[in-house]
Design a protein around this motif. Sequence first.
Motif, mmCIF file in Angstrom:
data_model
loop_
_atom_site.group_PDB
_atom_site.id
_atom_site.type_symbol
_atom_site.label_atom_id
_atom_site.label_comp_id
_atom_site.label_asym_id
_atom_site.label_seq_id
_atom_site.Cartn_x
_atom_site.Cartn_y
_atom_site.Cartn_z
ATOM 1 N N THR A 1 99.015 -36.639 -98.147
ATOM 2 C CA THR A 1 99.625 -37.274 -96.989
ATOM 3 C C THR A 1 99.990 -38.723 -97.225
ATOM 4 O O THR A 1 100.628 -39.332 -96.379
ATOM 5 N N THR A 2 99.603 -39.327 -98.333
ATOM 6 C CA THR A 2 99.853 -40.743 -98.499
ATOM 7 C C THR A 2 100.985 -41.064 -99.460
ATOM 8 O O THR A 2 101.774 -41.955 -99.199
ATOM 9 N N LEU A 3 101.065 -40.396 -100.598
ATOM 10 C CA LEU A 3 102.005 -40.835 -101.637
ATOM 11 C C LEU A 3 102.518 -39.664 -102.472
ATOM 12 O O LEU A 3 101.736 -38.806 -102.884
ATOM 13 N N LEU A 4 103.815 -39.665 -102.708
ATOM 14 C CA LEU A 4 104.428 -38.722 -103.633
ATOM 15 C C LEU A 4 105.301 -39.517 -104.595
ATOM 16 O O LEU A 4 106.179 -40.276 -104.167
ATOM 17 N N GLN A 5 105.068 -39.348 -105.889
ATOM 18 C CA GLN A 5 105.918 -39.958 -106.902
ATOM 19 C C GLN A 5 106.896 -38.893 -107.394
ATOM 20 O O GLN A 5 106.478 -37.817 -107.825
ATOM 21 N N PHE A 6 108.190 -39.192 -107.325
ATOM 22 C CA PHE A 6 109.172 -38.222 -107.795
ATOM 23 C C PHE A 6 110.313 -38.933 -108.507
ATOM 24 O O PHE A 6 110.507 -40.137 -108.377
ATOM 25 N N ALA A 7 111.050 -38.159 -109.304
ATOM 26 C CA ALA A 7 112.148 -38.699 -110.098
ATOM 27 C C ALA A 7 113.402 -37.867 -109.862
ATOM 28 O O ALA A 7 113.324 -36.686 -109.504
ATOM 29 N N THR A 8 114.556 -38.494 -110.047
ATOM 30 C CA THR A 8 115.822 -37.773 -110.006
ATOM 31 C C THR A 8 116.410 -37.726 -111.405
ATOM 32 O O THR A 8 116.216 -38.636 -112.206
ATOM 33 N N ALA A 9 117.123 -36.665 -111.708
ATOM 34 C CA ALA A 9 117.754 -36.503 -113.015
ATOM 35 C C ALA A 9 118.999 -35.653 -112.847
ATOM 36 O O ALA A 9 119.168 -34.959 -111.838
ATOM 37 N N GLY A 10 119.855 -35.691 -113.860
ATOM 38 C CA GLY A 10 121.079 -34.912 -113.809
ATOM 39 C C GLY A 10 122.127 -35.504 -114.737
ATOM 40 O O GLY A 10 121.913 -36.559 -115.338
ATOM 41 N N SER A 11 123.242 -34.828 -114.854
ATOM 42 C CA SER A 11 124.308 -35.284 -115.730
ATOM 43 C C SER A 11 125.041 -36.475 -115.120
ATOM 44 O O SER A 11 124.867 -36.812 -113.941
ATOM 45 N N VAL A 12 125.887 -37.113 -115.937
ATOM 46 C CA VAL A 12 126.685 -38.243 -115.476
ATOM 47 C C VAL A 12 127.604 -37.795 -114.343
ATOM 48 O O VAL A 12 128.220 -36.731 -114.404
ATOM 49 N N ASP A 13 127.659 -38.600 -113.289
ATOM 50 C CA ASP A 13 128.530 -38.375 -112.127
ATOM 51 C C ASP A 13 128.135 -37.169 -111.292
ATOM 52 O O ASP A 13 128.935 -36.672 -110.503
ATOM 53 N N ASP A 14 126.901 -36.701 -111.441
ATOM 54 C CA ASP A 14 126.432 -35.617 -110.572
ATOM 55 C C ASP A 14 126.012 -36.145 -109.204
ATOM 56 O O ASP A 14 125.784 -35.358 -108.287
ATOM 57 N N VAL B 1 116.321 -31.861 -98.376
ATOM 58 C CA VAL B 1 115.636 -32.522 -99.490
ATOM 59 C C VAL B 1 114.449 -33.331 -98.985
ATOM 60 O O VAL B 1 113.338 -33.239 -99.506
ATOM 61 N N LEU B 2 114.659 -34.138 -97.938
ATOM 62 C CA LEU B 2 113.580 -34.969 -97.418
ATOM 63 C C LEU B 2 112.453 -34.130 -96.832
ATOM 64 O O LEU B 2 111.270 -34.434 -97.031
ATOM 65 N N GLU B 3 112.804 -33.067 -96.137
ATOM 66 C CA GLU B 3 111.766 -32.200 -95.566
ATOM 67 C C GLU B 3 110.891 -31.604 -96.656
ATOM 68 O O GLU B 3 109.659 -31.532 -96.523
ATOM 69 N N HIS B 4 111.505 -31.207 -97.759
ATOM 70 C CA HIS B 4 110.723 -30.650 -98.861
ATOM 71 C C HIS B 4 109.846 -31.729 -99.497
ATOM 72 O O HIS B 4 108.677 -31.476 -99.815
ATOM 73 N N LEU B 5 110.395 -32.935 -99.658
ATOM 74 C CA LEU B 5 109.610 -34.023 -100.233
ATOM 75 C C LEU B 5 108.414 -34.360 -99.353
ATOM 76 O O LEU B 5 107.342 -34.735 -99.844
ATOM 77 N N GLU B 6 108.577 -34.248 -98.046
ATOM 78 C CA GLU B 6 107.500 -34.588 -97.125
ATOM 79 C C GLU B 6 106.409 -33.539 -97.060
ATOM 80 O O GLU B 6 105.269 -33.847 -96.696
ATOM 81 N N THR B 7 106.727 -32.307 -97.428
ATOM 82 C CA THR B 7 105.769 -31.218 -97.225
ATOM 83 C C THR B 7 105.255 -30.577 -98.511
ATOM 84 O O THR B 7 104.301 -29.804 -98.459
ATOM 85 N N VAL B 8 105.859 -30.890 -99.665
ATOM 86 C CA VAL B 8 105.428 -30.236 -100.905
ATOM 87 C C VAL B 8 103.982 -30.637 -101.207
ATOM 88 O O VAL B 8 103.619 -31.808 -101.142
ATOM 89 N N PRO B 9 103.113 -29.678 -101.521
ATOM 90 C CA PRO B 9 101.722 -30.025 -101.841
ATOM 91 C C PRO B 9 101.611 -30.601 -103.239
ATOM 92 O O PRO B 9 102.343 -30.214 -104.146
ATOM 93 N N VAL B 10 100.724 -31.567 -103.401
ATOM 94 C CA VAL B 10 100.446 -32.125 -104.723
ATOM 95 C C VAL B 10 99.383 -31.235 -105.343
ATOM 96 O O VAL B 10 98.197 -31.508 -105.293
ATOM 97 N N SER B 11 99.830 -30.148 -105.965
ATOM 98 C CA SER B 11 98.912 -29.089 -106.390
ATOM 99 C C SER B 11 98.062 -29.475 -107.576
ATOM 100 O O SER B 11 97.004 -28.887 -107.796
#
Length: 446
Positions: A10-23, A210-220
């Motif tokens: 409930t306090t912190l999620l660290q996440f990264a974005t990745a993908g090809s150029v201009d995606d 996207v935000l809803e998933h980020l807010e609810t994904v469990p840190v398993s």
Amino acid sequence: MTTTTELSETTLLQFATAGSVDDGKSTLVGRLLHDSKSVLADQLEAVERASANRGQEGPDLALLTDGLRAEREQGITIDVAYRYFATPRRRFILADTPGHVQYTRNMVTGASTAELTVILVDARNGVVEQTRRHAAIAALLRVPHVVLAVNKMDLVGYREPVFATIAEEFTAYATELGIPEVTAIPISALAGDNVVEPSATMDWYGGPTVLEHLETVPVSHDLAHCHARLPVQYVIRPQTAEHPDYRGYAGQIAAGSFRVGERVTVLPSGRTTTISGIDLLGEPVDVAWTTQSVTVLLEDDIDVSRGDLLVPSKDAPPATQDIEATVCHVADQPLTVGHRVLLKHGTRTVKAVVKDIPSRLTLDDLSLHPHPEQLVANDIGRVKIRTAEPLPVDSYADSRRTGSFILIDPADGTTLTAGMVGDSFATATPAAADDDDTSDDDGWDF
């Protein structure tokens, strides 16, 4: 009472974005920040002015993350951009990573501490080589959650078959890599569809934004359940009249939890003692857990210094001078067999020699190139390292914090390589072992 798992989720999620150029990675990040009301008014005004100067109608949300002058001039992301934002449900640390092949090492840096990676795909292009490369890196770093964001759906008429085909191809590849979980979401970062608010034009999609998933994904993979480890960073001896005999050992708990009264072992010496007290923010506590910075007091007056590791006596890792690891080489200077380096593990730094480079991984098809002789910038490969002193290392599969290390150039302190102990990439076919003798006679042969 709040458990450590609930606290982590409930306090912190660290996440990264990745993908090809201009995606559209930077645009997605900008949309997340903008639509979640995480952008300060003066920041938004600056972006609007910069966008207007470039003749663009409306704010260019990518400018919220592309902060380097070269990034703005070229219209690309070069360095890892970290952003911090929060919603009522969770706090976030976001790493926006580059898409160019030559900046693969930056993606490794950004994803190394991530609990989730968002991989973007241009709906017009589908899964491309760089998409597979980033998925392979996420698997290599054992990121437990992967989101496939199929972006620019507005440019393909928001058609469901386009999304379904891409999601099916990527999921099959991710499964082959061993990625445990993939969540596919169709989005338009530019228009805001399914980023923070549900899309009105893709009613065929019933999943989370996207935000809803980020807010609810469990840190398993909660580090509170890993092997307890405390690298000693500093010895505290105030020697005041109030505490004349105070001797505490300060550091950030890398994994697990420690309790007052618990038997612990000091590594690498192997001496055992009992925790007599734990101070957290100047106050005594009975228990402390991962990521908390604490000062531990011990019953016995034994030799403990910076670089030592406190572990539960019943769960002490074996110490070794021979380390086999998967590494990503991040320096322009090649890493070669016989290379003399410094190895930093936790708070301990020791001399080491690269004894062998059995293989280099080709991320495009997951094949192994045997005995490449050297690793150059952005290469990922297997190495065998001999250290001058025994190190208590964990497998990266068991603990991402205490199973990782970096190699440093002893001449100028440059970081050369990021390493993960053990077989971090189990999907590739192992290369044959090399029995060649790489010993030297200059004092760095251990």
